[in-house]
Design a protein around this motif. Sequence first.
Motif, PDB file in Angstrom:
ATOM      1  N   LEU A   7       0.842  -7.997   1.736  1.00 22.74           N
ATOM      2  CA  LEU A   7       1.417  -7.082   1.223  1.00 22.74           C
ATOM      3  C   LEU A   7       0.785  -5.870   0.407  1.00 22.74           C
ATOM      4  O   LEU A   7       1.513  -5.096   0.192  1.00 22.74           O
ATOM      5  CB  LEU A   7       2.033  -8.600  -0.120  1.00 22.74           C
ATOM      6  N   ILE A   8       0.097  -6.602  -0.515  1.00 23.07           N
ATOM      7  CA  ILE A   8      -0.630  -5.435  -0.989  1.00 23.07           C
ATOM      8  C   ILE A   8      -1.205  -4.488  -0.480  1.00 23.07           C
ATOM      9  O   ILE A   8      -1.480  -3.634  -1.276  1.00 23.07           O
ATOM     10  CB  ILE A   8      -2.010  -6.097  -1.665  1.00 23.07           C
ATOM     11  N   SER A   9      -1.960  -4.259   1.085  1.00 25.06           N
ATOM     12  CA  SER A   9      -2.408  -2.951   1.756  1.00 25.06           C
ATOM     13  C   SER A   9      -1.248  -2.924   2.364  1.00 25.06           C
ATOM     14  O   SER A   9      -1.557  -0.997   2.717  1.00 25.06           O
ATOM     15  CB  SER A   9      -3.758  -3.431   2.421  1.00 25.06           C
ATOM     16  N   ASP A  10      -0.152  -3.336   2.982  1.00 25.56           N
ATOM     17  CA  ASP A  10       1.087  -2.553   3.763  1.00 25.56           C
ATOM     18  C   ASP A  10       2.064  -1.836   3.371  1.00 25.56           C
ATOM     19  O   ASP A  10       2.988  -0.933   3.685  1.00 25.56           O
ATOM     20  CB  ASP A  10       1.006  -3.747   5.223  1.00 25.56           C
ATOM     21  N   PHE A  11       2.399  -1.975   1.782  1.00 26.51           N
ATOM     22  CA  PHE A  11       3.361  -1.157   0.960  1.00 26.51           C
ATOM     23  C   PHE A  11       3.025  -0.225   0.165  1.00 26.51           C
ATOM     24  O   PHE A  11       1.948  -0.615  -0.553  1.00 26.51           O
ATOM     25  CB  PHE A  11       4.180  -2.429   0.855  1.00 26.51           C
ATOM     26  N   ASP A  12       3.411   0.454  -0.490  1.00 28.39           N
ATOM     27  CA  ASP A  12       2.632   1.884  -1.173  1.00 28.39           C
ATOM     28  C   ASP A  12       3.530   0.874  -2.624  1.00 28.39           C
ATOM     29  O   ASP A  12       4.773   0.746  -3.089  1.00 28.39           O
ATOM     30  CB  ASP A  12       3.977   2.542  -1.180  1.00 28.39           C
ATOM     31  N   TYR A  13       3.150   0.784  -3.384  1.00 30.99           N
ATOM     32  CA  TYR A  13       3.740   0.715  -4.987  1.00 30.99           C
ATOM     33  C   TYR A  13       3.635   1.677  -5.603  1.00 30.99           C
ATOM     34  O   TYR A  13       3.117   1.719  -7.235  1.00 30.99           O
ATOM     35  CB  TYR A  13       2.593  -0.544  -5.604  1.00 30.99           C
ATOM     36  N   GLY A  14       3.084   3.218  -5.519  1.00 27.77           N
ATOM     37  CA  GLY A  14       2.732   4.186  -6.392  1.00 27.77           C
ATOM     38  C   GLY A  14       3.773   4.503  -6.964  1.00 27.77           C
ATOM     39  O   GLY A  14       4.231   5.985  -7.087  1.00 27.77           O
TER      40      GLY A  14
END
Length: 599
Positions: A56-63
Amino acid sequence: MCGIVGYLGDLRATDVILSGLKKLEYRGYDSCGICFHDQTSGNFLTYKDKGRVNHLISDFDYGFTNHFGIGHTRWATHGAPNHINSHPHASASGRFVIVHNGVIENYKELIARYLPAISFVSETDTEVIANLIEYFAVSYPVDLAIRKTLAILEGSYALLIIDTRNPKVLYAGKNKSPLLCGYRNDGICLASDLMALVGVSSDYYVIEDKTFVKVEVADSGYQFSMYDPIGIEYTPMRHEVNLNDDEINKAGFPHYMLKEICEQPSVIRKIMTNYIVDGKFFVDQDILDMFANRKRLYILAAGTSMHAGFVGKALFENITKIPTEVFIASEFAYNKPLLEEDAVFILISQSGETADLRACLVDVKKMGYDTLTITNVKTSTLAREATKFLEIFAGPEIAVASTKAYVGQIAILSILAYVLADKPKIDLIKELSKLAVAMEAIIDKREYIHDLVKNHLVKRNCFYIGRGIDYYTCLEAALKLKEISYIQTEGFAAGELKHGTIALIEQDVPVIAIITQNHIDKNTRSNIQEVRARGADVLIISTNHTMKAEDDIVLMDVHYLLSPALAVIPTQLIAYYKALDLGRDIDKPRNLAKSVTVE
Ligand code: M6R
């Protein structure tokens, strides 16, 4: 089971939620998801999938700038672990988004009565809750719609609810499943476990069952309010978040399980520090009164805690002379034996949240019995709901396989037996101190145990055999090996093997014998000859006073009633190293979760 985290505050919500979910992953790790408010676009975004939080952390963008959201890590109950069944779940229009820990027992009836026209996307009971809120929100303000929904849910739930029309309020509901409210001036974090609050909250509040919670941003800052089922606001008890990062990280160990195995001597010493006052063991007088002159003790527990319960039986019967019986919680809840009226129930639970045990507690309280919970989590449901509780002080146990909590439970049971006895014939301070030293000695030899494991346990089934108190250790040893290595293992009373099960012994089948007691030494060694004669590959764990030249692991001598807390350590290390060599996911074994909050 399942972990939930929600945040409204000045920090970036996705940082708080994702790091919280990582810490709670031991509660369930089939799938996970997050929903948060992207302040730039004004939209709520949901990311979720099968698999671990790292994914979940690495595959999506949280910027994005975001300060509000909810997240979930799942242990599947309704529906397979896949993208669709992962939380968060939304109502049909998408207005309400929720994460849920627990099980709604009447969800089918609720669909039939309120939601017959809805076509559900997932197989979960959670989606029903989101749609019920939407159903009531057509006619009522949101607060009331949620409270009306909570009022008709039967079962367990810790719920975090977002109304996508209002990015300034986080709603929650709680019944039976744990939920805490963490507070700091710069934001509020709701989570199912204290660990998620470390670094984010300075204080926390334990949310009571059947509570409706509202967290919001006001002119004065972030605030929360809690309401009982009839809508009366109440002030919960404040606690300090007193865990630190050291207690919840791996401290340089490759796995939590190894760290927790190595912590066991210090757990014994910490328990002594907490229970010794002025050079003597001290237990609250109310607890002593509760046990005074009782004719019988009943111990209820599950899994590893039940194995500690068996040792508790030996401790109580030997030290206090009170007859003691041990029951599997999930059996006792629905199949009660004939009970002595003048008795006390002792519930043993590392997490204090085990649903099978809670079902028993509710029942025995109804029957009028006094209850004592022995738990590692002082704010847990079982601690709060029993008449009294004793804390284990083992520190957070994060590996799914329980190790330090087990030895802590035995230590607490020994202290309780000691303080209840008229004239205990054991110098418990001396014996527990010796135990801690003996534990250190065997932990120091862990590389030797790793070498033993490399050359043994080659077949994919295994037996632990022992007699008397060693038999209890065999049960625990077998559970440990199977749960993390997935090797079929049985813990067997050594003398019982020849009454059928010996048929399974053939060339190279590993049999691990535990012999810590002189009076059963000869008998267990005869049983060893019987399996050796049929080709078994035998490993022997003994002690200085029972050892023979052929033995593989020799432990220091400790008081026989405390020997299970020592003899279990080589078996924990055997399980750990076998699982390591097989490449298993040691801290998060398949199909399991740390805290079993469903019956
Ligand atoms: O939290 P509890 O002690 O009530 O949990 C009981 C069992 O689920 C637990 O001991 C389980 O057997 C462990 N995974 C064993 O390592």
